[in-house]
Scaffold this active site. Structure first.
Site, PDB file in Angstrom:
ATOM      1  N   ASN A   9       0.872  -1.177   0.000  1.00  0.00           N
ATOM      2  CA  ASN A   9       0.000   0.000   0.000  1.00  0.00           C
ATOM      3  C   ASN A   9       0.905   1.221   0.000  1.00  0.00           C
ATOM      4  OD1 ASN A   9      -1.776   2.052   0.522  1.00  0.00           O
ATOM      5  ND2 ASN A   9      -2.422   1.307   2.535  1.00  0.00           N
ATOM      6  N   LYS A  11       0.184   4.197  -0.271  1.00  0.00           N
ATOM      7  CA  LYS A  11      -0.454   5.394   0.316  1.00  0.00           C
ATOM      8  C   LYS A  11      -0.197   6.604  -0.589  1.00  0.00           C
ATOM      9  CE  LYS A  11      -0.357   3.140   4.756  1.00  0.00           C
ATOM     10  NZ  LYS A  11      -0.300   3.216   6.210  1.00  0.00           N
ATOM     11  N   HIS A  95      -9.638   1.204   4.858  1.00  0.00           N
ATOM     12  CA  HIS A  95      -8.362   1.435   5.556  1.00  0.00           C
ATOM     13  C   HIS A  95      -8.597   2.414   6.703  1.00  0.00           C
ATOM     14  CE1 HIS A  95      -4.279   2.563   6.470  1.00  0.00           C
ATOM     15  NE2 HIS A  95      -3.908   1.466   5.844  1.00  0.00           N
ATOM     16  N   GLU A  97      -6.947   4.789   7.831  1.00  0.00           N
ATOM     17  CA  GLU A  97      -6.672   6.209   7.559  1.00  0.00           C
ATOM     18  C   GLU A  97      -7.891   6.880   6.934  1.00  0.00           C
ATOM     19  OE1 GLU A  97      -2.997   5.523   5.471  1.00  0.00           O
ATOM     20  OE2 GLU A  97      -2.037   5.061   7.386  1.00  0.00           O
ATOM     21  N   GLU A 167      -5.486  -4.820  10.585  1.00  0.00           N
ATOM     22  CA  GLU A 167      -4.503  -3.769  10.794  1.00  0.00           C
ATOM     23  C   GLU A 167      -4.791  -3.056  12.113  1.00  0.00           C
ATOM     24  OE1 GLU A 167      -2.872  -2.734   6.518  1.00  0.00           O
ATOM     25  OE2 GLU A 167      -4.130  -1.169   7.350  1.00  0.00           O
ATOM     26  N   GLY A 173       2.243   2.544  10.767  1.00  0.00           N
ATOM     27  CA  GLY A 173       3.192   3.612  10.526  1.00  0.00           C
ATOM     28  C   GLY A 173       3.854   4.122  11.796  1.00  0.00           C
ATOM     29  N   SER A 212       3.203  -1.768  10.240  1.00  0.00           N
ATOM     30  CA  SER A 212       4.661  -1.758  10.419  1.00  0.00           C
ATOM     31  C   SER A 212       5.289  -3.124  10.147  1.00  0.00           C
ATOM     32  CB  SER A 212       5.036  -1.234  11.810  1.00  0.00           C
ATOM     33  OG  SER A 212       4.535   0.082  11.984  1.00  0.00           O
TER      34      SER A 212
END
Ligand code: G2H
Length: 249
Positions: A9, A11, A95, A97, A167, A173, A212
């Protein structure tokens, strides 16, 4: 037997030049690697170029999001059919985010998931809990709600044409990775929850870990039976790191 999937991904990273370099490095690093499916999910504007650059490669391409609508007056959105049209096999939906920054709730994510399936694109459905939710002992309640929203809307058999990514939001991250045991526990919870509706679908379902993941922690995570690959963010921007994860899968 579930074939592992390692998906990058990217991003909101990249440029035409950087993408070309990364893809060429990835193709040499991954040349001849068998037994694992690979994908990259670049920003939407680069999708056609990336599909073209990977035309002779087994690496698949995915979008990072799609609209819940098929077409029409939805400024700025990308329809799943458009992803299909330019050659995408996958699309990430839900996701964290986006759940966070775009306030996408589980019903909206379920609609995106259904839109992807309707267009013939495989959704990679992300689920995961926030740090405070884990600390409050609510991980299973949160992940269960995110999962059930999709299963109620689309039916359990829809998972035959989908992938789930667990996730934990606190690991994204941040450099904090879930321990293999923490991840495996939630993966088992997800598989059991699906098995409650259909054991055969649950047995065939690929559940990826994301948060991560790197070459040096992938083997421990992927050693668990219920962890069928990874959805990799930061480390997917580095060909050697991504390839290291792919080799561990
Ligand atoms: C989780 C993951 C990719 P990272 O968002 O989806 O990103 O590996 O950078 O934590």
């Amino acid at each position: 037997m579930r074939k592992p999937l390692v998906a990058g991904n990217w991003k909101m990273n990249g440029s035409r030049d950087a993408n070309r370099e990364l893809l060429s490095a990835l193709q040499s690093e991954l040349d001849g690697l068998a037994g694992v499916e690979l994908a990259v999910c670049p920003p939407a504007v680069y999708l056609p170029e990336v599909v073209e650059a990977l035309a002779d490669s087994p690496i698949e391409v995915g979008g990072q999001d799609c609209s819940d609508q098929a077409s029409g007056a939805y400024t700025g959105e990308v329809a799943a059919a458009m992803l299909k049209d330019v050659g995408c096999r996958y699309v990430i939906v839900g996701h964290s985010e986006r759940r966070d920054r775009q306030a996408e709730d589980s019903a909206w994510v379920a609609a995106k998931y259904q839109a992807a399936l309707a267009a013939g694109v495989t959704p990679i459905l992300c689920v995961g809990e926030q740090k405070e939710e884990r600390e409050a002992g609510r991980t299973e309640a949160v992940v269960g709600e995110q999962l059930d929203a999709v299963l109620d809307a689309a039916g359990v058999e829809s998972l035959d044409r989908a992938v789930i990514a667990y996730e934990p939001v606190w690991a994204i991250g941040t450099g904090l990775t879930a321990t293999p045991e923490q991840a495996a526990e939630v993966h088992a919870f997800i598989r059991n929850r699906v098995a409650g509706r259909d054991p055969r679908v649950a047995a065939d379902l690929r559940i990826l870990y994301g948060g991560s993941m790197k070459a040096d922690n992938a083997a421990g995570l992927l050693a668990h039976d219920d962890i069928d690959g990874g959805l990799v963010g930061g480390a997917s921007l580095d060909a050697a790191n991504f390839a290291g994860i792919a080799r561990a899968a």
